[in-house]
Design an enzyme around this catalytic site. Structure first.
Site, short mmCIF file in Angstrom:
data_model
loop_
_atom_site.label_atom_id
_atom_site.label_comp_id
_atom_site.label_asym_id
_atom_site.label_seq_id
_atom_site.Cartn_x
_atom_site.Cartn_y
_atom_site.Cartn_z
N HIS A 1 53.89 41.71 39.79
CA HIS A 1 52.77 40.77 39.66
C HIS A 1 52.42 40.27 41.06
O HIS A 1 53.29 40.10 41.91
CB HIS A 1 53.17 39.60 38.75
CG HIS A 1 51.99 38.77 38.35
ND1 HIS A 1 51.40 37.86 39.20
CD2 HIS A 1 51.26 38.74 37.21
CE1 HIS A 1 50.36 37.31 38.58
NE2 HIS A 1 50.26 37.82 37.38
N GLU B 1 45.00 43.71 37.88
CA GLU B 1 44.72 42.28 38.00
C GLU B 1 44.16 41.98 39.39
O GLU B 1 44.94 41.84 40.35
CB GLU B 1 46.00 41.46 37.79
CG GLU B 1 46.63 41.64 36.42
CD GLU B 1 47.49 40.44 36.03
OE1 GLU B 1 47.34 40.00 34.88
OE2 GLU B 1 48.26 39.94 36.85
P1 13P Z 1 44.98 34.14 34.04
O1 13P Z 1 44.67 34.77 32.71
O2 13P Z 1 45.45 32.73 33.92
O3 13P Z 1 43.86 34.34 35.01
O4 13P Z 1 46.24 34.96 34.64
C1 13P Z 1 46.21 36.33 34.69
C2 13P Z 1 47.55 36.82 35.06
O5 13P Z 1 47.97 36.70 36.21
C3 13P Z 1 48.37 37.46 34.02
O6 13P Z 1 49.48 38.09 34.56
#
Ligand code: 13P
Length: 251
Positions: A98, A168
């Site tokens: 992440h 992401e």
């Molecule tokens: P949000 O949905 O709060 O933007 O976070 C996304 C995330 O980092 C999931 O791993």
């Protein structure tokens, strides 16, 4: 060719959740019948809650996972958790790489790749996160960055059932901002091409999640894009109602 991929709606709780949060998991389990059976659901609570959540969710449709693991199975690593420990606590999966780990804990792609292997050693499915910064997007280098992260963060061979990729964009996390639908589709198409080139049919069957400010209001449009096989959700996964509303966009 999307038919063989079961969508996954996954909630990453990050550093949120106390014992009282069990009520939200209970609400998800109670409300899960409103979600069509063809999708998978997982919650990734903080490590302190993995065992209790796994125990509560046992026999339900909701799987439980950890948010990170150490590369080693055991040893002198104060404060760390191994994939084996997560599996022992009842986890079925673990998120690795992440951006909050890559940036905040200086994790390189090589470390992320080693963590994927650690997850598999313990029998866990790995969700590998990748994504560009705002500066990288502005510079037009998103696809290069994504390609490099895929090349360096994934093991040489990868069975689709043991590996999920989450795109992401770092600037979309927790910001309320998202790429346009066209931009998400373009990145997911590029990821699909990379994993198919690398893993063949396994790459075709690999789930590609989108993450970053997914809410009930934008979920339907994002989740119906080609090559988007689910979502990794932060803030909107903390409350049962919000999480189930996103999952319910699948019909
Ligand atoms: P949000 O949905 O709060 O933007 O976070 C996304 C995330 O980092 C999931 O791993």
């Amino acid at each position: 060719m999307t038919t063989s991929r079961r969508p996954l709606i996954a909630g990453n709780w990050k550093m949120n959740g106390l014992a009282a949060s069990m009520a939200q998991l209970g609400g998800m389990i109670a409300g899960v019948d409103s979600v069509v059976p063809r999708i998978d659901l997982m919650i990734f609570p903080p490590a302190t809650l993995v065992a209790a959540f796994a125990s509560r969710a046992r026999g339900s449709r909701i799987g439980i996972g950890g948010q990170d693991c150490h590369v080693q199975a055991d040893g002198p690593f104060t404060g760390d958790l191994s994939a084996e420990m997560l599996a022992d606590a009842g986890a079925q999966a673990v998120i690795v790489g992440h951006s909050e780990r890559r940036v905040g804990h200086c994790e390189t792609c090589a470390v992320v790749q080693a963590k994927v292997l650690a997850a598999w050693r313990a029998g866990l499915m790995a969700i590998v996160c990748i994504g560009e910064t705002q500066a990288e997007r502005a510079a037009g280098s998103t696809l290069d960055i994504i390609g490099r992260q895929i090349a360096q963060s994934l093991p040489y061979k990868a069975p689709a059932r043991d590996l999920t990729i989450a795109y992401e964009p770092i600037w979309a996390i927790g910001s309320g901002l998202t790429p346009t639908l066209e931009e998400i589709a373009q990145v997911h198409q590029s990821i699909r091409a990379s994993v198919v080139a690398r893993f063949g049919g396994e790459g075709e069957n690999m789930r590609l999640l989108y993450g970053g400010s997914v809410k009930a209001a934008n979920a339907a449009a994002i989740l119906h894009l080609e090559n988007v096989d689910g979502a990794l959700i932060g803030g909107a996964s903390l409350a049962a109602r919000d999480f189930l509303a996103i999952a319910a966009t699948y019909r």
